[in-house]
Design a protein around this motif. Structure first.
Motif, PDB file in Angstrom:
ATOM      1  N   HIS A  37      -3.635   2.673   4.481  1.00 34.05           N
ATOM      2  CA  HIS A  37      -2.695   3.513   3.735  1.00 34.05           C
ATOM      3  C   HIS A  37      -3.200   3.745   2.300  1.00 34.05           C
ATOM      4  O   HIS A  37      -3.248   4.877   1.819  1.00 34.05           O
ATOM      5  CB  HIS A  37      -1.321   2.830   3.727  1.00 34.05           C
ATOM      6  CG  HIS A  37      -0.262   3.576   2.976  1.00 34.05           C
ATOM      7  ND1 HIS A  37       0.782   4.225   3.604  1.00 34.05           N
ATOM      8  CD2 HIS A  37      -0.081   3.789   1.637  1.00 34.05           C
ATOM      9  CE1 HIS A  37       1.546   4.794   2.684  1.00 34.05           C
ATOM     10  NE2 HIS A  37       1.050   4.543   1.483  1.00 34.05           N
ATOM     11  N   GLU A  38      -3.605   2.671   1.642  1.00 33.61           N
ATOM     12  CA  GLU A  38      -4.070   2.810   0.254  1.00 33.61           C
ATOM     13  C   GLU A  38      -5.390   3.584   0.194  1.00 33.61           C
ATOM     14  O   GLU A  38      -5.617   4.364  -0.735  1.00 33.61           O
ATOM     15  CB  GLU A  38      -4.213   1.432  -0.405  1.00 33.61           C
ATOM     16  CG  GLU A  38      -2.925   0.605  -0.434  1.00 33.61           C
ATOM     17  CD  GLU A  38      -1.720   1.340  -1.018  1.00 33.61           C
ATOM     18  OE1 GLU A  38      -1.895   2.113  -1.983  1.00 33.61           O
ATOM     19  OE2 GLU A  38      -0.605   1.143  -0.493  1.00 33.61           O
ATOM     20  N   HIS A  82      -4.790   7.248   0.147  1.00 33.03           N
ATOM     21  CA  HIS A  82      -4.487   7.722  -1.213  1.00 33.03           C
ATOM     22  C   HIS A  82      -5.791   7.948  -1.990  1.00 33.03           C
ATOM     23  O   HIS A  82      -5.947   8.956  -2.686  1.00 33.03           O
ATOM     24  CB  HIS A  82      -3.626   6.703  -1.976  1.00 33.03           C
ATOM     25  CG  HIS A  82      -2.201   6.642  -1.518  1.00 33.03           C
ATOM     26  ND1 HIS A  82      -1.462   7.756  -1.189  1.00 33.03           N
ATOM     27  CD2 HIS A  82      -1.355   5.580  -1.345  1.00 33.03           C
ATOM     28  CE1 HIS A  82      -0.236   7.389  -0.828  1.00 33.03           C
ATOM     29  NE2 HIS A  82      -0.156   6.068  -0.908  1.00 33.03           N
ATOM     30  N   HIS A 110       2.872  11.102  -1.322  1.00 32.87           N
ATOM     31  CA  HIS A 110       3.522  10.929  -0.013  1.00 32.87           C
ATOM     32  C   HIS A 110       4.176  12.202   0.501  1.00 32.87           C
ATOM     33  O   HIS A 110       4.978  12.155   1.436  1.00 32.87           O
ATOM     34  CB  HIS A 110       4.570   9.813  -0.072  1.00 32.87           C
ATOM     35  CG  HIS A 110       3.979   8.456  -0.321  1.00 32.87           C
ATOM     36  ND1 HIS A 110       4.217   7.730  -1.461  1.00 32.87           N
ATOM     37  CD2 HIS A 110       3.121   7.712   0.422  1.00 32.87           C
ATOM     38  CE1 HIS A 110       3.541   6.594  -1.401  1.00 32.87           C
ATOM     39  NE2 HIS A 110       2.863   6.558  -0.282  1.00 32.87           N
TER      40      HIS A 110
HETATM   41 ZN   LIG Z   1       1.528   5.059  -0.426  1.00 29.74          ZN
END
Ligand SMILES: [Zn+2]
Length: 133
Positions: free
Chosen positions: A75-76, A79, A96
């Motif tokens: 997830h990171e 980003h 998001h």
């Molecule tokens: Zn996030």
């Protein structure tokens, strides 16, 4: 118990699986930090130009399955790929918006792990959180 060196090796593995074409343009430091209930991790561009990925310290415990760390790291990294808290060009207005992180993870073969993560959070996280704290 998992430590920061373990996290660093795990991040390399996930990076290769998830986004092998994405260049590591700066120093990316990953470490255990905080004991958050409603947050699993965060990513932050530091003053010295490096990126910090902080993973919930409670995820050091073996009661938390590996796939939770994998999805959290992934997830990171999404980003980072999208240009949030990283030197890459920012691709979206908000990190998001419109479920872009999950979409990217699904597109890149992490859909099954995401569904495991959802179930585990629903069934175990709240109880485990109070036990580990
Ligand atoms: Zn996030």
């Amino acid at each position: 118990m998992r430590n920061n060196a373990w996290l660093d090796r795990r991040m390399d593995v996930i990076w290769q699986k998830l986004m092998p074409e994405v260049e590591r343009k700066n120093n990316v430091v990953i470490l255990f930090k905080g004991k958050w209930k409603n947050k699993f991790a965060h990513i932050k561009l530091l003053g010295d130009g490096s990126t910090e990925i902080a993973i919930n310290s409670l995820f050091r415990f073996p009661d938390v399955p590996d796939f939770i760390l994998d999805t959290t790291i992934a997830h990171e990294l999404v980003h980072y790929m999208h240009g949030f808290q990283s030197p890459h060009l920012q691709q979206f207005k908000y990190p998001h918006m419109g479920g872009i992180v999950e979409k990217e993870m699904k597109k890149r073969g992490f859909g099954f792990l995401l569904s495991l993560e959802k179930d585990w959070v629903k069934d175990h996280w709240r109880k485990l959180y109070t036990l580990l704290l």
